[in-house]
Motif scaffolding. Structure first.
Motif, PDB file in Angstrom:
ATOM      1  N   LEU A  51      48.096  27.084  41.272  1.00 53.24           N
ATOM      2  CA  LEU A  51      49.242  25.962  40.726  1.00 53.24           C
ATOM      3  C   LEU A  51      50.007  26.711  39.695  1.00 53.24           C
ATOM      4  O   LEU A  51      51.307  26.643  39.396  1.00 53.24           O
ATOM      5  CB  LEU A  51      48.514  24.581  40.142  1.00 53.24           C
ATOM      6  N   ALA A  52      49.246  27.176  38.614  1.00 53.82           N
ATOM      7  CA  ALA A  52      49.872  28.106  37.522  1.00 53.82           C
ATOM      8  C   ALA A  52      50.800  29.040  38.212  1.00 53.82           C
ATOM      9  O   ALA A  52      52.065  29.273  37.879  1.00 53.82           O
ATOM     10  CB  ALA A  52      48.871  28.704  36.726  1.00 53.82           C
ATOM     11  N   LEU A  53      50.582  29.897  39.278  1.00 53.73           N
ATOM     12  CA  LEU A  53      51.308  30.728  39.671  1.00 53.73           C
ATOM     13  C   LEU A  53      52.532  29.928  40.484  1.00 53.73           C
ATOM     14  O   LEU A  53      53.571  30.393  40.088  1.00 53.73           O
ATOM     15  CB  LEU A  53      50.604  31.441  40.910  1.00 53.73           C
ATOM     16  N   ASP A  54      52.370  28.951  41.221  1.00 50.55           N
ATOM     17  CA  ASP A  54      53.566  28.243  41.592  1.00 50.55           C
ATOM     18  C   ASP A  54      54.513  27.687  40.499  1.00 50.55           C
ATOM     19  O   ASP A  54      55.744  27.396  41.023  1.00 50.55           O
ATOM     20  CB  ASP A  54      52.910  26.978  42.496  1.00 50.55           C
ATOM     21  N   GLU A  97      52.988  34.161  35.122  1.00 53.23           N
ATOM     22  CA  GLU A  97      53.026  35.443  35.505  1.00 53.23           C
ATOM     23  C   GLU A  97      51.609  35.884  36.412  1.00 53.23           C
ATOM     24  O   GLU A  97      50.440  35.176  35.996  1.00 53.23           O
ATOM     25  CB  GLU A  97      53.055  36.497  34.367  1.00 53.23           C
ATOM     26  N   LEU A  98      51.875  36.636  37.304  1.00 52.28           N
ATOM     27  CA  LEU A  98      50.768  36.746  38.154  1.00 52.28           C
ATOM     28  C   LEU A  98      49.452  37.724  37.445  1.00 52.28           C
ATOM     29  O   LEU A  98      48.252  37.646  37.634  1.00 52.28           O
ATOM     30  CB  LEU A  98      50.911  37.625  39.438  1.00 52.28           C
ATOM     31  N   ARG A  99      49.945  38.914  36.826  1.00 55.12           N
ATOM     32  CA  ARG A  99      48.745  39.971  36.203  1.00 55.12           C
ATOM     33  C   ARG A  99      47.808  38.899  35.152  1.00 55.12           C
ATOM     34  O   ARG A  99      46.601  39.300  35.420  1.00 55.12           O
ATOM     35  CB  ARG A  99      49.826  40.712  35.230  1.00 55.12           C
ATOM     36  N   LEU A 135      44.586  44.647  43.890  1.00 57.47           N
ATOM     37  CA  LEU A 135      45.797  43.995  43.643  1.00 57.47           C
ATOM     38  C   LEU A 135      46.364  44.405  42.110  1.00 57.47           C
ATOM     39  O   LEU A 135      47.588  44.902  41.928  1.00 57.47           O
ATOM     40  CB  LEU A 135      45.850  42.436  43.610  1.00 57.47           C
ATOM     41  N   LEU A 136      45.244  44.480  41.160  1.00 59.56           N
ATOM     42  CA  LEU A 136      45.852  44.911  39.908  1.00 59.56           C
ATOM     43  C   LEU A 136      45.955  46.382  39.917  1.00 59.56           C
ATOM     44  O   LEU A 136      47.199  46.715  39.347  1.00 59.56           O
ATOM     45  CB  LEU A 136      44.671  44.726  38.955  1.00 59.56           C
ATOM     46  N   ASP A 137      45.497  47.161  40.539  1.00 60.89           N
ATOM     47  CA  ASP A 137      45.819  48.707  40.532  1.00 60.89           C
ATOM     48  C   ASP A 137      47.192  48.678  41.354  1.00 60.89           C
ATOM     49  O   ASP A 137      47.870  49.433  40.788  1.00 60.89           O
ATOM     50  CB  ASP A 137      44.729  49.424  41.435  1.00 60.89           C
ATOM     51  N   GLY A 138      47.592  48.109  42.248  1.00 61.54           N
ATOM     52  CA  GLY A 138      48.849  47.923  42.755  1.00 61.54           C
ATOM     53  C   GLY A 138      49.868  47.431  41.723  1.00 61.54           C
ATOM     54  O   GLY A 138      51.051  47.951  42.076  1.00 61.54           O
ATOM     55  N   ALA A 156      45.270  48.542  34.505  1.00 62.62           N
ATOM     56  CA  ALA A 156      43.842  48.847  34.509  1.00 62.62           C
ATOM     57  C   ALA A 156      42.725  47.810  34.391  1.00 62.62           C
ATOM     58  O   ALA A 156      43.113  46.737  34.608  1.00 62.62           O
ATOM     59  CB  ALA A 156      43.601  49.665  33.247  1.00 62.62           C
ATOM     60  N   VAL A 157      41.546  48.261  34.737  1.00 59.53           N
ATOM     61  CA  VAL A 157      40.689  47.169  34.713  1.00 59.53           C
ATOM     62  C   VAL A 157      40.488  46.621  33.542  1.00 59.53           C
ATOM     63  O   VAL A 157      40.344  47.458  32.538  1.00 59.53           O
ATOM     64  CB  VAL A 157      39.149  47.818  35.305  1.00 59.53           C
ATOM     65  N   PRO A 158      40.512  45.238  33.486  1.00 55.32           N
ATOM     66  CA  PRO A 158      40.345  44.628  31.835  1.00 55.32           C
ATOM     67  C   PRO A 158      39.117  44.955  31.285  1.00 55.32           C
ATOM     68  O   PRO A 158      38.154  44.981  31.962  1.00 55.32           O
ATOM     69  CB  PRO A 158      40.615  43.173  32.306  1.00 55.32           C
TER      70      PRO A 158
END
Length: 126
Positions: A42-45, A49-51, A83-86, A90-92
């Motif tokens: 829902l937040a994405l919709d 932001e996706l990140r 997905l994050l790498d794409g 970096a890994v959080p």
């Protein structure tokens, strides 16, 4: 002309950029639909932001490993990492910290968790 017998398998990298981008978008959407919670979708919709959504989802999935470090749970973490790498992320640190706690709390000798540790950015000596 007739199609090739047996078909042809192409890797994503074999396709032109336009088709590659379209297919990657569909695949990303399928992963997001499967891994994000309803509130995150829902937040994405609603334009968030996706990140940051992915980062929170990764932390949640890593925490889930403390109760279930089976193949499905590990695969969910790998998909989010991909997905994050794409996206060039970096890994959080929070996800790494949580993973380290889970990994060393009882599954440090598990080869599958060691491989996941490597994906999370840890030196596993392998």
């Amino acid at each position: 002309s007739s199609p090739l017998p047996g078909g042809v398998t192409l890797a994503l990298g074999d396709l032109p950029e336009r088709q590659r981008t379209a297919i990657a978008g569909v695949l990303r959407g399928e992963v997001l639909a499967r891994l994000l919670q309803p509130a995150e979708r829902l937040a994405l919709d609603q334009g968030e932001e996706l990140r940051p959504i992915l980062r929170r989802s990764l932390v949640r999935q890593v925490q889930r490993l403390s109760q279930d470090h089976g193949a499905e749970s590990r695969h969910a973490v790998v998909e989010l990492l991909s997905l994050l790498d794409g996206m060039g992320q970096a890994v959080p640190f929070e996800a790494q910290t949580q993973f380290y706690r889970v990994w060393h709390a009882g599954s440090a000798d598990d080869p599958a968790m060691a491989e996941l540790a490597r994906r999370m950015g840890f030196d596993t000596g392998r």
